[in-house]
Design a protein around this motif. Sequence first.
Motif, mmCIF file in Angstrom:
data_model
loop_
_atom_site.group_PDB
_atom_site.id
_atom_site.type_symbol
_atom_site.label_atom_id
_atom_site.label_comp_id
_atom_site.label_asym_id
_atom_site.label_seq_id
_atom_site.Cartn_x
_atom_site.Cartn_y
_atom_site.Cartn_z
ATOM 1 N N ASP A 105 -2.074 0.319 6.746
ATOM 2 C CA ASP A 105 -2.096 -0.813 6.141
ATOM 3 C C ASP A 105 -1.194 -0.672 4.817
ATOM 4 O O ASP A 105 -1.220 0.572 3.973
ATOM 5 N N ALA A 106 -0.856 -1.689 3.845
ATOM 6 C CA ALA A 106 -0.556 -1.315 2.771
ATOM 7 C C ALA A 106 -1.034 -1.097 1.662
ATOM 8 O O ALA A 106 -1.145 -0.638 0.678
ATOM 9 N N SER A 107 -3.010 -1.178 2.718
ATOM 10 C CA SER A 107 -3.756 -0.243 0.870
ATOM 11 C C SER A 107 -3.894 0.980 1.463
ATOM 12 O O SER A 107 -5.190 1.596 0.969
ATOM 13 N N ASP A 108 -3.508 1.965 2.657
ATOM 14 C CA ASP A 108 -3.320 3.254 2.852
ATOM 15 C C ASP A 108 -4.825 3.156 3.846
ATOM 16 O O ASP A 108 -5.360 4.406 4.215
ATOM 17 N N LYS A 109 -5.599 2.208 3.945
ATOM 18 C CA LYS A 109 -6.455 2.649 5.229
ATOM 19 C C LYS A 109 -5.605 2.381 6.996
ATOM 20 O O LYS A 109 -4.819 1.324 7.076
#
Length: 546
Positions: free
Chosen positions: A228-232
């Motif tokens: 996702d956008a948080s690099d998760k």
Amino acid sequence: MKNNKLKPTVKTALVYTLAATSTAAIAYAKSKNTENKFVLDVKKVDSDTVKVSLDNIEDIPKALQFSLKLDGIVLKEQDGKPVIKDLINPAKSDKIITDYTYNKENNTIDVLITAQDSIPKTGNEIDVFELDIQATENNKSRKYSIKDEEKSEYKYVSNTNKEYVRSVSVKNEELTLNTNPTVKMKEGKSYIEITEGETIQLTEEVLKEKGLEIKDDENDKITLEVKDASDKKITSFKGTEEGIYDLYITAKDDFGGESKTLNVQLKVNASTVGPTITRNGKALEDVTINAGQAFNLMDSVKAVDVNGNTVNVSVSSDKELNLDTEQDTTYKITYSATDSRGRKTEKSINLTVKGNKAPVIEGVKNHTLKVGDSFDPKAGVTVTDEDVEKYYNENIDKYKKKAGANAKHILFESEDEALAAKAKIDSGETTFDALFEQYKGNASGKFPKAEDLGYVENDKENFDTDFLAGFKQLKEGEISAPVKSSFGYHIIKVEGVQAEDTTTPLDEVKDSIKSTLETDKKKEVYNSTLEQWKKDLKVKTYENRL
């Protein structure tokens, strides 16, 4: 690009130059440094191209000689010539002469370079050439290596006529001949779409259905990595709110190939679906009750929006409710729920109240009595199969049994006490039943406590949810590990486990129902006859003297 051998005259001159340089080095100050190794550095450029460099060259070289051995790969050919891209003299300057001789039979490359002034290098490293390669016919693993030719010397001569002869080590000894997979959206598809409240599983199959194209030239097994956008890293996405969200998708194959990361937008569209209204987790259904039977219109009724959030429910009736009517009466009950976005759901059901009608007693006739005769007013009362079936259907809840089990438990005040007791049971030092008998007489408020809970339903209301969570996982005769609840720590034993909800068939309770109905009818006849006799005989009852 040099794809073939030099002419014999040129090669002779090249060899002569190297030899002459070496002789000069000997005449002035010969310096053979064999302590430090050359480094043969092989770097993968793309799936079928590698760059070969020689590192640990401290001095400024003007002549260089070494050989390579190809293992697991061969050179590609173009117009019948091996494809070797010269990185030392790409412009073919007369000041530098390069000779790269490919021996197809031995699968080796001989390298011989001489320069008028110096061979260009970066730091202590010389980029020699790039090779276009392909797997050998028997290479199924796609692994390959480029290594030094053991029979060949690695040496160079500096511009000050020093000669360096060294052993060599190979960097990146094993590489993979593999095409990286690719990921992209199908033509005409720029984003993935779901609806608010929907959860999408981010698997290869699902994403392909949504428009993702995954390609691998070797048809290798592909693993998708989605962030996702948080690099998760995520494996699913729930659209809790409408909007545009970023997904970053990378495809990886079993041979280490990895695609460029694709940024895909996920569009969550607003839902038009109103809340879902249920009773006991099931869709609302028509209800039939008997007159005088208690019924709460809101009992176990719940509404949730598309995201699972609880929503308030209101209820209304088409007429004033009377649950103790003499006549069968049907009411239209309407449930309504509106979520935070104004989406509304209405669901109507029929509530039928079976009236408390005067009983019809069959088989009873008028009797004329003479003095001295006996009379049984209950004689001749009959109950039909239809009566039995009607009673069964109207009272079906009496014959339903929800999933659950007979449960006994021992309640401890602390986890350590519960663990110690369970250890004794497991070791055979004691038994659950023995401990149960020991503690069942303890007074209220004293620990440990032992209780027989009887039959406990898996979803029994007003029961501690943590207790039920541990209880309903147990198998027949199983004794639980300590289960924490708001009351303490429980060791639970279950028997008579019923895995699913059941309903006792009519045939199994037919006789019992018939007996009940006969008793009720006979009682009704008796009371009715007695009242009539009181009237006929003008019997007066004085309540204050009873």
